[in-house]
Design a protein around this motif. Structure first.
Motif, PDB file in Angstrom:
ATOM      1  N   ILE A 183      21.512 -17.040  -2.135  1.00  7.22           N
ATOM      2  CA  ILE A 183      21.758 -15.631  -2.399  1.00  7.22           C
ATOM      3  C   ILE A 183      23.125 -15.244  -1.852  1.00  7.22           C
ATOM      4  O   ILE A 183      23.444 -15.523  -0.700  1.00  7.22           O
ATOM      5  CB  ILE A 183      20.653 -14.765  -1.773  1.00  7.22           C
ATOM      6  CG1 ILE A 183      19.313 -15.046  -2.461  1.00  7.22           C
ATOM      7  CG2 ILE A 183      21.002 -13.289  -1.861  1.00  7.22           C
ATOM      8  CD1 ILE A 183      18.147 -14.365  -1.809  1.00  7.22           C
ATOM      9  N   ASN A 186      21.970  -9.848  -0.817  1.00  5.98           N
ATOM     10  CA  ASN A 186      20.597  -9.352  -0.815  1.00  5.98           C
ATOM     11  C   ASN A 186      20.643  -7.825  -0.819  1.00  5.98           C
ATOM     12  O   ASN A 186      21.672  -7.222  -0.560  1.00  5.98           O
ATOM     13  CB  ASN A 186      19.865  -9.860   0.428  1.00  5.98           C
ATOM     14  CG  ASN A 186      18.421 -10.192   0.118  1.00  5.98           C
ATOM     15  OD1 ASN A 186      17.833  -9.626  -0.796  1.00  5.98           O
ATOM     16  ND2 ASN A 186      17.856 -11.113   0.871  1.00  5.98           N
ATOM     17  N   HIS A 187      19.534  -7.182  -1.108  1.00  4.91           N
ATOM     18  CA  HIS A 187      19.487  -5.723  -1.194  1.00  4.91           C
ATOM     19  C   HIS A 187      20.604  -5.206  -2.106  1.00  4.91           C
ATOM     20  O   HIS A 187      21.368  -4.316  -1.747  1.00  4.91           O
ATOM     21  CB  HIS A 187      19.611  -5.092   0.194  1.00  4.91           C
ATOM     22  CG  HIS A 187      18.363  -5.207   1.008  1.00  4.91           C
ATOM     23  ND1 HIS A 187      17.975  -6.398   1.583  1.00  4.91           N
ATOM     24  CD2 HIS A 187      17.425  -4.292   1.354  1.00  4.91           C
ATOM     25  CE1 HIS A 187      16.853  -6.211   2.248  1.00  4.91           C
ATOM     26  NE2 HIS A 187      16.488  -4.942   2.113  1.00  4.91           N
ATOM     27  N   SER A 191      16.176  -2.905  -2.049  1.00  4.21           N
ATOM     28  CA  SER A 191      15.455  -4.122  -1.675  1.00  4.21           C
ATOM     29  C   SER A 191      14.730  -4.676  -2.896  1.00  4.21           C
ATOM     30  O   SER A 191      14.270  -3.940  -3.770  1.00  4.21           O
ATOM     31  CB  SER A 191      14.450  -3.819  -0.561  1.00  4.21           C
ATOM     32  OG  SER A 191      13.532  -2.824  -0.969  1.00  4.21           O
ATOM     33  N   SER A 194      18.595  -9.127  -5.872  1.00  4.13           N
ATOM     34  CA  SER A 194      19.566 -10.010  -5.235  1.00  4.13           C
ATOM     35  C   SER A 194      20.564 -10.517  -6.255  1.00  4.13           C
ATOM     36  O   SER A 194      20.272 -10.617  -7.453  1.00  4.13           O
ATOM     37  CB  SER A 194      18.859 -11.204  -4.578  1.00  4.13           C
ATOM     38  OG  SER A 194      17.870 -10.782  -3.670  1.00  4.13           O
ATOM     39  N   LYS A 195      21.753 -10.842  -5.771  1.00  2.00           N
ATOM     40  CA  LYS A 195      22.783 -11.508  -6.581  1.00  2.00           C
ATOM     41  C   LYS A 195      22.884 -12.944  -6.094  1.00  2.00           C
ATOM     42  O   LYS A 195      23.063 -13.194  -4.913  1.00  2.00           O
ATOM     43  CB  LYS A 195      24.124 -10.796  -6.414  1.00  2.00           C
ATOM     44  CG  LYS A 195      25.262 -11.409  -7.242  1.00  2.00           C
ATOM     45  CD  LYS A 195      25.057 -11.113  -8.715  1.00  2.00           C
ATOM     46  CE  LYS A 195      26.341 -11.392  -9.524  1.00  2.00           C
ATOM     47  NZ  LYS A 195      26.758 -12.783  -9.521  1.00  2.00           N
ATOM     48  N   THR A 196      22.705 -13.902  -7.003  1.00  2.00           N
ATOM     49  CA  THR A 196      22.632 -15.298  -6.604  1.00  2.00           C
ATOM     50  C   THR A 196      23.929 -16.029  -6.887  1.00  2.00           C
ATOM     51  O   THR A 196      24.823 -15.524  -7.577  1.00  2.00           O
ATOM     52  CB  THR A 196      21.476 -16.003  -7.337  1.00  2.00           C
ATOM     53  OG1 THR A 196      21.798 -16.083  -8.729  1.00  2.00           O
ATOM     54  CG2 THR A 196      20.180 -15.241  -7.170  1.00  2.00           C
TER      55      THR A 196
END
Length: 847
Positions: A183, A186-187, A191, A194-196
């Motif tokens: 990740i 996150n958030h 919440s 996510s951006k991976t």
């Protein structure tokens, strides 16, 4: 004599005691067999060292005893220690084990509490792996830390202090999104998003916080919060990703392509928000395993591994009611069922009425009432439902079978009557929209480094409409059907800790039917098309966590049987962590699409759902092709998040009838392309329990149709500027969100004059300015939502939610077009507006 009698009595007692002892011994069995019997009865697992229990042979406890009573019995009979882990696993060990230099533990997935097999446990040069129950033992030769790693999960380090505990450790590993990637952020917005590292946005509805206007984790409404994704029609049946049309997005539900994505003709997501989904959204750089789209990929998958524990949930809001249940069938199998249904059959709430007015404004159904003179009456029945089911079964340690099923259904029935000049006119309108899908999946783990996935799926879509003009005895029937069947094979090979090689094959057969039928005057047209496509896929992934480089290069080779045509589609994902807080990302892709939607007439299907699925024919209806590239910068530090992305996108082979023109190009079928150049930005800050963000998107989106007088003009789905803001507060069980969105108006084409052109008396027309010569007024909306959750003493969870869309009741124009009114012989200016102030209330119970 008395002495002899005493001898007889003692002798008798001794023999009787021996007899009883002998009977007990005859009932005694090996402790290992007893433990296996208890495992089957109570669905638990025992972990033990064979050498420590092989010496015990005892009378088994009664089957009527509880699990704890049986454990207590075994402890007294053997003097062994039994450690109960969550009533799922029980460790069996002796004093010798306690005093030894060994440590033991269990490794679980934090996502669903399921045990993880073959997890790598490293400890001072030594190592081991977990068994099928997630259990491991390791000799504690020297005090140090423990490193726990598993493919698809974040590596965890266990501190020295935790290792001093004599009891077995319980270790929970967090899933890396998509099971493969780290990740970056996150958030993201809230919440649960996510951006991976591979450029994908991952949404976990079960963990989703709250977003403005949403009180339930609606999959597609959440998607619209991401920069670069919007809907010019305020509809989740018309989602535009970087200027593309809705049908150019690939929507997959557990491997099944979905041709219907919304209820209420685009106002509600057709996918139940209360399932344990993982949603992956890719705007660019999608995996080579995804085909048949020239825009984004939305891959929705419910969790097939969560077999532990039963659960139940039910909820209701002012539009629909839903129910969810999951229960264990076998030790390694479970069944999951969920369903939703509209409540309009029982009550028409203010929310329903606002949705209805938005969906049916300016349709042929509402226009029928415009001709009223004296009396007008209408009997309307609209309802929808969706049902999903999943059966998951693991067989042994290497095989896993999953069956998924989904059905989506919308029905509209409208009976209208009006009196015009003493003549009664009546219409009976019926419309059905359905999508069924099924997928059978088999996953095989050949060994620690090789696995395969095999899928067989089918998706069926049907849109039917019938209009019955009673006084004229005229019946008009329309039909659009799609049948999509396919087979997918995917192999994964772990070459090393840094490199993974994937390959596969896909076969796809799509058939479409379009039918138009009129009884008076007699007219019948039925067009059926079928395309079969084969695809070979290769993909190599390199992920070096030390040098912070992620690189994925894939390729897809499509072969279309009918056209005897090969299409080569390369894909690229690259991410480099320049520093601890700064990432550089480069994405690129070539894609194609054979099945897409067109509009023959704007009044088809009463003007509500006028789009028809068709297949490319290689000439007048070409294969759509796209190419896209983007470069992005991500900065995260001290709870700040900043993203900046530049992109270029071009789609060729589009047909004008797929773009929804309502001007001089409405009845012209020509081919062309569109080209988009844009920027997307996000600034986000998290302060304790508060998150606020501001996003901005700009795109320069233009058509190119070479066969018309002005070949280059703005795209129908072009929004020059889009700005969104939100402030979200989450603390314990209370969540509050307030947000707004503003964007510049979409293009429209205005008439040159208010006079009708009668140069062709049999076909009067409107003379227009150049296409999309003007834009509508700016759009602005403020939304609010809040939820509160609490739990009773018996562990039942309750959730109450309240939301208001368009808090200030602003009348936003989202579309404008012109038509000829045959009664008044004038040009009408027809406008469509967004939802007015719309409240919603929900209540949910889960246990």
């Amino acid at each position: 004599m008395f002495f002899i009698k005493r001898i007889y009595v003692l002798f008798f007692c001794f023999v009787f005691a021996l007899s009883i002892k002998a009977q007990d011994r005859s009932k005694a069995i090996a402790l290992k067999d007893i433990l296996q019997s208890i495992e089957k009865q109570h669905y638990i697992y025992f972990n033990y060292i064979d050498n420590e229990i092989v010496v015990f042979k005892i009378v088994p406890p009664k089957k009527t005893l509880s699990l704890n009573e049986k454990i207590n019995y075994l402890q007294k009979k053997t003097n062994l220690f039994f450690e109960n882990i969550d009533n799922k696993f029980i460790n069996v060990f002796s004093n010798n084990t306690l005093d030894s230099k060994n440590i033991c533990g269990y490794v679980f997935s934090k996502d669903d509490n399921s045990p993880l097999e073959n997890v790598n446990i490293k400890f001072v040069g030594a190592g081991t792996a977990t068994n099928k129950n997630g259990y491991f033992e390791l000799k504690k030769e020297k005090v140090t830390d423990l490193l726990v790693s598993y493919v698809g999960f974040a590596t965890k380090k266990i501190s020295v202090s935790d290792l001093q505990n004599k009891n077995c450790l319980k270790i929970y590993l967090e899933v890396e999104v998509s099971g493969l990637n780290n990740i970056i952020a996150n958030h993201f917005l809230t919440s649960g998003i996510s951006k991976t590292i591979d450029g994908t946005f991952a949404i976990k509805p079960k963990r989703l916080g709250i977003l403005p206007g949403l009180i339930e984790p609606d999959v597609l409404q959440t998607m619209l919060q991401i920069p670069g994704i919007y809907s010019v029609e305020e509809s989740i049946s018309s989602i535009n990703v970087r200027g593309g049309t809705h049908d150019q997005n690939l929507f997959l539900w557990n491997g099944i392509k979905m041709y219907q994505t919304g209820h209420f003709f685009g106002l509600i997501s057709a996918f139940n928000p209360n399932l344990a989904h993982t949603i992956s959204i890719t705007k660019n750089g999608s995996s080579a395993f995804f085909g048949e789209s020239v825009s984004s990929v939305v891959d929705m998958s419910s969790n097939p591994n969560n077999s532990e524990g039963n659960s139940f949930g039910a909820g209701i809001n002012m539009i629909n009611a839903d129910i969810y249940s999951k229960f264990t069938i076998t030790k390694k199998g479970f069944l999951e069922i969920a369903g939703r249904k509209s409540i309009s059959d029982f009550v028409q709430t203010p929310t329903y009425k606002q949705y209805y007015n938005k969906a049916f404004q300016n349709t042929s159904i509402t226009n029928f009432s415009n001709n009223q003179n004296v009396d007008y009456s209408s009997d309307e029945k609209f309802n929808f439902y969706d049902i999903t089911a999943k059966y998951s079964q693991k067989i042994g340690q290497k095989d896993h079978f999953v069956f998924d099923f989904i059905t989506i259904n919308d029905q509209l029935k409208v009976f209208q009557t009006t009196r015009i000049n003493t003549i009664i006119q009546s219409e009976n309108n019926v419309l059905f929209q359905k999508n069924y899908g099924g997928n059978l999946s088999w996953k095989r783990i050949w060994n620690a480094k090789n696995s395969s996935n095999f899928n067989v799926y089918s998706s069926s879509y049907e849109l039917n409409a019938q209009k019955n003009k009673i006084q004229d005895n005229q019946v008009v029937r329309q039909e659009n059907k799609v049948l999509d069947n396919g087979v997918k094979l995917e192999n994964s090979h772990v070459i090393s800790s840094k490199f993974t090689f994937n390959n596969g094959y896909q076969f796809n057969e799509i058939g479409t039917i379009n039918l138009d039928e009129v009884n008076s005057p007699i007219f019948y047209r039925r067009i059926k098309e079928v395309l079969r496509t084969h695809a070979l896929i290769v993909e190599g992934k390199y992920n070096d966590t030390l040098s912070k480089i992620y690189f994925n290069l894939g390729a897809r080779l499509n072969y279309i049987e009918k056209f005897k045509k090969h299409l080569f589609e390369p894909r690229l994902q690259f991410n480099y962590a320049v520093t601890k807080h700064f990432n550089l990302e480069v994405l690129g892709e070539f894609k194609s699409q054979n099945c897409y939607q067109v509009i023959d007439l704007q009044k088809d299907y009463f003007g509500i759902e006028k789009r028809r699925w068709i297949l490319a024919n290689g000439t007048t209806i070409p294969i759509q092709k796209s190419k896209q590239a983007s470069i992005s910068l991500f900065y995260t530090q001290n709870n700040w998040l900043f993203t900046l992305e530049h992109f270029y996108k071009k789609v060729t082979g589009i047909n004008s009838s797929s773009q929804g023109f309502q001007n001089q190009l409405e009845f012209v079928k020509i081919n062309g392309d569109y080209e988009v150049l844009g920027i997307e930005m996000l600034v986000q800050k998290k302060i304790n329990h508060f998150i606020t963000w501001l996003s901005y998107a700009y795109n320069n989106n233009n058509y190119h149709f070479p066969n018309i007088e002005q070949p280059v003009f703005p795209n129908n789905f072009k929004l020059d500027h889009i700005v969104s803001w939100a402030g979200i507060y989450q603390r314990k069980n209370l969540k509050i969100a307030l947000g707004s969105k503003w964007y510049s108006g979409k293009p429209e084409t205005t008439p040159i004059s208010s006079a009708i052109n009668y140069s062709n008396s049999s076909n009067p027309k409107i003379d227009y300015n150049t296409p999309n010569n003007k834009v509508l007024d700016n759009f602005f909306q403020v939304n609010f939502s809040t939820t509160y959750k609490w739990e009773s003493l018996n562990k039942i969870q309750y959730k109450l939610g309240f939301s208001v869309l368009n808090v200030f009741n602003r009348k936003n124009e989202i579309n404008e077009y012109y038509r000829i009114n045959a009664i008044t012989n004038s040009i009408e200016d027809v406008k469509t507006f967004s939802l007015l102030r719309t409240p919603n209330l929900s209540f949910r119970i889960t246990y």
